[in-house]
Design an enzyme around this catalytic site. Structure first.
Site, PDB file in Angstrom:
ATOM      1  N   HIS A 160      41.082 -10.380  28.127  1.00 56.43           N
ATOM      2  CA  HIS A 160      41.307 -11.232  29.300  1.00 56.43           C
ATOM      3  C   HIS A 160      40.050 -11.193  30.159  1.00 56.43           C
ATOM      4  CE1 HIS A 160      46.003 -11.119  29.337  1.00 56.43           C
ATOM      5  NE2 HIS A 160      45.524 -11.209  28.112  1.00 56.43           N
ATOM      6  N   CYS A 210      46.389  -6.568  33.280  1.00 53.68           N
ATOM      7  CA  CYS A 210      45.185  -6.635  34.117  1.00 53.68           C
ATOM      8  C   CYS A 210      45.432  -6.036  35.497  1.00 53.68           C
ATOM      9  CB  CYS A 210      44.708  -8.076  34.232  1.00 53.68           C
ATOM     10  SG  CYS A 210      44.119  -8.747  32.656  1.00 53.68           S
ATOM     11  N   GLU A 244      39.628 -10.739  33.266  1.00 47.46           N
ATOM     12  CA  GLU A 244      39.616  -9.623  34.216  1.00 47.46           C
ATOM     13  C   GLU A 244      39.216  -8.317  33.547  1.00 47.46           C
ATOM     14  OE1 GLU A 244      42.053 -11.827  33.556  1.00 47.46           O
ATOM     15  OE2 GLU A 244      43.488 -11.901  35.215  1.00 47.46           O
ATOM     16  N   CYS A 255      47.882 -10.742  34.973  1.00 48.39           N
ATOM     17  CA  CYS A 255      49.100 -10.339  34.264  1.00 48.39           C
ATOM     18  C   CYS A 255      49.339  -8.850  34.527  1.00 48.39           C
ATOM     19  CB  CYS A 255      48.934 -10.599  32.770  1.00 48.39           C
ATOM     20  SG  CYS A 255      47.717  -9.502  31.978  1.00 48.39           S
TER      21      CYS A 255
END
Length: 163
Positions: free
Chosen positions: A61, A94, A63, A91
């Protein structure tokens, strides 16, 4: 989109524009357009865009990539003094990584109504029973970030694909 020169250096606007630039990079390899930029003392110390499809990695991801880069620059897992700018609400994975990294501040553009863990569905970032809470600012360039996401998923549906 206003030119980057219209923003004072070191502003939330400026760094969110850079996160939006990162989000567009994800589109080059069919990933959900999410971008992130990690900043400490006005200096970018991490950047990331979703790379799950490119890397075939469920943790790739935007992040997470930006947090990993920031930790390498800082030389420690604690990201004290770092602000993370993301185009989409994080999410659970993260947001959990942000709490564990002791990230002091998160700025994100648009809410994630299906997986948001920064205040919409759940709030891992500010959960009172965790040992660290993150200051969260949301809504900066929300429409633009949401527009990228809507266009991406509309295109997938038009092609009969799912993501």
């Amino acid at each position: 989109m206003p030119p980057m020169t219209d923003f004072p250096l070191y502003s939330d606007d400026y760094f969110m524009r850079l996160a939006l630039d990162e989000a567009r990079k994800a589109l080059e390899h069919g990933d959900v357009p999410v971008g992130a930029v990690a900043v400490r003392a006005g200096e970018i110390i991490g950047r990331g865009f979703n790379a799950r499809e490119r890397d075939q990695d469920p943790t790739a991801h935007a992040e997470m990539i930006a947090l990993r880069q920031a930790a390498r620059v800082v030389g420690h897992w604690r990201l004290e003094g770092v602000t993370l700018y993301c185009t989409l609400e994080p999410c659970a994975m993260c947001a959990g990584a942000m709490v564990l990294a002791r990230l002091p501040r998160l700025v994100y553009a648009t809410h994630d109504p299906k997986a948001g863990a920064g205040g919409s569905i759940m709030d891992i970032c500010r959960h009172p029973q965790l040992n660290h809470q993150i200051e969260v600012v949301s809504g900066l360039y929300a429409e633009e970030a949401a527009g990228y996401l809507r266009a991406f998923f509309a295109e997938l549906r038009a092609q009969g694909q799912r993501h």
